[in-house]
Design a protein around this motif. Sequence first.
Motif, PDB file in Angstrom:
ATOM      1  N   HIS A 485       0.828  -1.215   0.000  1.00  0.00           N
ATOM      2  CA  HIS A 485       0.000   0.000   0.000  1.00  0.00           C
ATOM      3  C   HIS A 485       0.858   1.258   0.000  1.00  0.00           C
ATOM      4  N   PHE A 486       1.870   1.295   0.852  1.00  0.00           N
ATOM      5  CA  PHE A 486       2.717   2.491   0.927  1.00  0.00           C
ATOM      6  C   PHE A 486       3.562   2.649  -0.335  1.00  0.00           C
ATOM      7  N   GLN A 487       4.004   1.532  -0.900  1.00  0.00           N
ATOM      8  CA  GLN A 487       4.808   1.611  -2.116  1.00  0.00           C
ATOM      9  C   GLN A 487       3.996   2.106  -3.310  1.00  0.00           C
ATOM     10  N   LYS A 488       2.690   1.848  -3.301  1.00  0.00           N
ATOM     11  CA  LYS A 488       1.836   2.221  -4.424  1.00  0.00           C
ATOM     12  C   LYS A 488       1.256   3.634  -4.293  1.00  0.00           C
ATOM     13  N   THR A 489       1.520   4.287  -3.173  1.00  0.00           N
ATOM     14  CA  THR A 489       1.043   5.662  -2.978  1.00  0.00           C
ATOM     15  C   THR A 489       2.262   6.563  -2.805  1.00  0.00           C
ATOM     16  N   PRO A 490       2.876   6.961  -3.910  1.00  0.00           N
ATOM     17  CA  PRO A 490       4.149   7.698  -3.836  1.00  0.00           C
ATOM     18  C   PRO A 490       4.021   9.054  -3.160  1.00  0.00           C
ATOM     19  N   LEU A 491       5.135   9.534  -2.690  1.00  0.00           N
ATOM     20  CA  LEU A 491       5.199  10.838  -2.037  1.00  0.00           C
ATOM     21  C   LEU A 491       5.093  11.969  -3.050  1.00  0.00           C
ATOM     22  N   ASP A 492       4.593  13.104  -2.589  1.00  0.00           N
ATOM     23  CA  ASP A 492       4.689  14.318  -3.389  1.00  0.00           C
ATOM     24  C   ASP A 492       6.166  14.620  -3.640  1.00  0.00           C
ATOM     25  N   ASN A 493       6.456  15.188  -4.791  1.00  0.00           N
ATOM     26  CA  ASN A 493       7.852  15.455  -5.140  1.00  0.00           C
ATOM     27  C   ASN A 493       8.550  16.343  -4.118  1.00  0.00           C
ATOM     28  N   SER A 494       7.829  17.351  -3.610  1.00  0.00           N
ATOM     29  CA  SER A 494       8.452  18.263  -2.640  1.00  0.00           C
ATOM     30  C   SER A 494       8.768  17.550  -1.334  1.00  0.00           C
ATOM     31  N   VAL A 495       7.866  16.650  -0.898  1.00  0.00           N
ATOM     32  CA  VAL A 495       8.107  15.886   0.335  1.00  0.00           C
ATOM     33  C   VAL A 495       9.287  14.939   0.136  1.00  0.00           C
ATOM     34  N   LYS A 496       9.334  14.280  -1.013  1.00  0.00           N
ATOM     35  CA  LYS A 496      10.443  13.368  -1.288  1.00  0.00           C
ATOM     36  C   LYS A 496      11.773  14.118  -1.310  1.00  0.00           C
ATOM     37  N   ARG A 497      11.787  15.304  -1.910  1.00  0.00           N
ATOM     38  CA  ARG A 497      13.025  16.096  -1.935  1.00  0.00           C
ATOM     39  C   ARG A 497      13.487  16.438  -0.531  1.00  0.00           C
ATOM     40  N   ASP A 498      12.551  16.796   0.349  1.00  0.00           N
ATOM     41  CA  ASP A 498      12.905  17.119   1.733  1.00  0.00           C
ATOM     42  C   ASP A 498      13.500  15.905   2.433  1.00  0.00           C
ATOM     43  N   PHE A 499      12.872  14.737   2.245  1.00  0.00           N
ATOM     44  CA  PHE A 499      13.387  13.520   2.878  1.00  0.00           C
ATOM     45  C   PHE A 499      14.751  13.132   2.301  1.00  0.00           C
ATOM     46  N   ASP A 500      14.907  13.268   0.992  1.00  0.00           N
ATOM     47  CA  ASP A 500      16.205  12.961   0.376  1.00  0.00           C
ATOM     48  C   ASP A 500      17.298  13.868   0.939  1.00  0.00           C
ATOM     49  N   LEU A 501      16.969  15.130   1.141  1.00  0.00           N
ATOM     50  CA  LEU A 501      17.945  16.072   1.688  1.00  0.00           C
ATOM     51  C   LEU A 501      18.316  15.701   3.117  1.00  0.00           C
ATOM     52  N   GLN A 502      17.323  15.289   3.903  1.00  0.00           N
ATOM     53  CA  GLN A 502      17.612  14.849   5.271  1.00  0.00           C
ATOM     54  C   GLN A 502      18.548  13.644   5.275  1.00  0.00           C
ATOM     55  N   VAL A 503      18.328  12.712   4.379  1.00  0.00           N
ATOM     56  CA  VAL A 503      19.202  11.541   4.273  1.00  0.00           C
ATOM     57  C   VAL A 503      20.632  11.977   3.979  1.00  0.00           C
ATOM     58  N   ALA A 504      20.799  12.824   2.980  1.00  0.00           N
ATOM     59  CA  ALA A 504      22.139  13.285   2.606  1.00  0.00           C
ATOM     60  C   ALA A 504      22.808  14.042   3.758  1.00  0.00           C
ATOM     61  N   ASN A 505      22.052  14.911   4.417  1.00  0.00           N
ATOM     62  CA  ASN A 505      22.614  15.676   5.535  1.00  0.00           C
ATOM     63  C   ASN A 505      23.031  14.759   6.681  1.00  0.00           C
ATOM     64  N   SER A 506      22.204  13.748   6.968  1.00  0.00           N
ATOM     65  CA  SER A 506      22.519  12.849   8.084  1.00  0.00           C
ATOM     66  C   SER A 506      23.786  12.045   7.798  1.00  0.00           C
ATOM     67  N   LEU A 507      23.957  11.622   6.555  1.00  0.00           N
ATOM     68  CA  LEU A 507      25.167  10.865   6.199  1.00  0.00           C
ATOM     69  C   LEU A 507      26.401  11.744   6.296  1.00  0.00           C
ATOM     70  N   GLU A 508      26.258  13.001   5.904  1.00  0.00           N
ATOM     71  CA  GLU A 508      27.387  13.936   6.000  1.00  0.00           C
ATOM     72  C   GLU A 508      27.710  14.216   7.473  1.00  0.00           C
ATOM     73  N   GLN A 509      26.688  14.392   8.307  1.00  0.00           N
ATOM     74  CA  GLN A 509      26.924  14.612   9.737  1.00  0.00           C
ATOM     75  C   GLN A 509      27.627  13.420  10.365  1.00  0.00           C
ATOM     76  N   LEU A 510      27.195  12.218  10.018  1.00  0.00           N
ATOM     77  CA  LEU A 510      27.833  11.018  10.561  1.00  0.00           C
ATOM     78  C   LEU A 510      29.301  10.952  10.153  1.00  0.00           C
ATOM     79  N   LYS A 511      29.580  11.285   8.910  1.00  0.00           N
ATOM     80  CA  LYS A 511      30.965  11.273   8.432  1.00  0.00           C
ATOM     81  C   LYS A 511      31.825  12.243   9.231  1.00  0.00           C
TER      82      LYS A 511
END
Length: 549
Positions: A485-511
């Motif tokens: 169900h969750f896989q078939k209801t994709p995120l809005d592009n703006s929400v996905k961009r925000d989450f993608d940015l959080q992922v990238a920032n968290s990996l950089e912080q960990l590094k």
Amino acid sequence: MVGAKMSNNLPCGRFEMRISESLQPFIRNGLKGCEKEGLRISREGSISLSPHPVQLGAALTHPNITTDYSEALLELITPALSDGSEMLGFLTNLHRYVCTNIDDELLLSASMPIGDLRSSAIPIARYGSSNIGRMKHIYRQGLSYRYGGCMQVIAGIHFNYSLPESFWLEYQDFTKQPGDPQSFRASAYMGTIRNLQRYGWLIPYLFGSSPAVSKSFVDGRNSAYSNALEKFDETSYYKPFATSLRMSEIGYVNPVQASFRVSFNSLDEYIRDLSKATSIPYLDYERVGTKVGGKYRQLTTNLLQIENEYYTSVRPKQLTRPNERPLRALSNRGIQYIEIRSLDIDVFEPSGISIETTRFLEALSLLCLFHESPAHDIRQYDEVKHNALAVANKGRDPALKLLNKGQEVHLRTWALILCDQLQEICEALDNGNKARPYTQALHKQMEVIRHPELTSSAKMLATMRDQKLSVAELVLQKSREYTSHFQKTPLDNSVKRDFDLQVANSLEQLKRLNNASEIPFDEFLGNYFSKIPEPAKFPGIDRKASQVR
């Protein structure tokens, strides 16, 4: 009007309550948040052995997607929002993002784990090479030695609730209570917590969703209480009237922690008692050792390694600063919010919790704030424990009676009286909304009280019987359904961009954390534990008397 605390004549009486119009605008702006745990599993139902997916970011530094005990045990964290629908929408979006980034895995839709539950088969969470990352991993190693990995991958939902600063200023002025605002707020929140403990048995009754467990859990838990379970089928065990085995003796209840009491009569007493528990060595944990062969097994050999190890249905919280102990945060800045920890993942809800549930919990929290809340004595402490376990084990038994001030009262009678008292609060929260969302949420739960077969726990057992499913088959079926169900209801592009940015920032912080120059780990740990004064010994506790089984 709500001014002085409302007296409570339960179980035989009711009282009228009127919330001052001056307070009503402020209670409608209460902040709600959720922390929802969930195991990553294979499509066949085994716990994932793969590391925390890099596509989800770094568990140590991501603000919304982290891990709990295991690499496989995700924890999804929403921000605190005044709009409950918006908060649950955020949780739903987190599920969408996670389910599209865990490859062919599923997110388990239940609290009680399935699959191979031997401790050696459950990967302990890792957080990198920084001092704080090492500390978090070693703490979890200690939990494995103390309680076993099977208990630690039980999942749940924490509902966080707070009232805005503007409410507290108005409320203190309205009640004409002297003292500084931080102390007033702490006292009111601790009173709320005591009442949530008194009436908290209502939460597993209404929202418990773990009346059955898999045979692998029974074998992995290896608890003396397993013998009390009945056989449902070849791979499932249950109790006929159970609501939440997660909150029963086979779940989070622990004999070592039962050997001491933590007072909720004031914030100072709470800090004092938890400080003691993190400072008193315990013989069986000393046998495990802290550092053996140059490698840490646990952070300390004390009753609790850190205060977060203490299992309780509700607790006061304050956001911590880097490397700050939770008790120090509470001591310095008081209580920011309360955390209700007794919620199972609802097997019949894709995100594990419904908006009606959050509305009911919000109203219940306000009732507990405005109710008179006398200090707990030993009898009250024992009644709270008795009622919680009774409802977890047999809450749907029509003959069940609970204890209230030494008197027996039928669960249904008491529950409906509490709901009757909630009506004024729900009307105030509805604020003239024609849909009456809070009142409707309350009426839904009143029907569940009158008809126990409507509870999630009853529906779960009925589905297993009707469809001839084991508990593992049922939750695996739901896990596949919801992940799809969750896989078939994709995120809005703006929400996905925000989450993608959080992922990238968290990996950089960990590094950056992993590469930073730090003091030696032993010194870091010593500094961390030096920040709470050394307490006196618990009265009446013999640290050599009990043995961990």
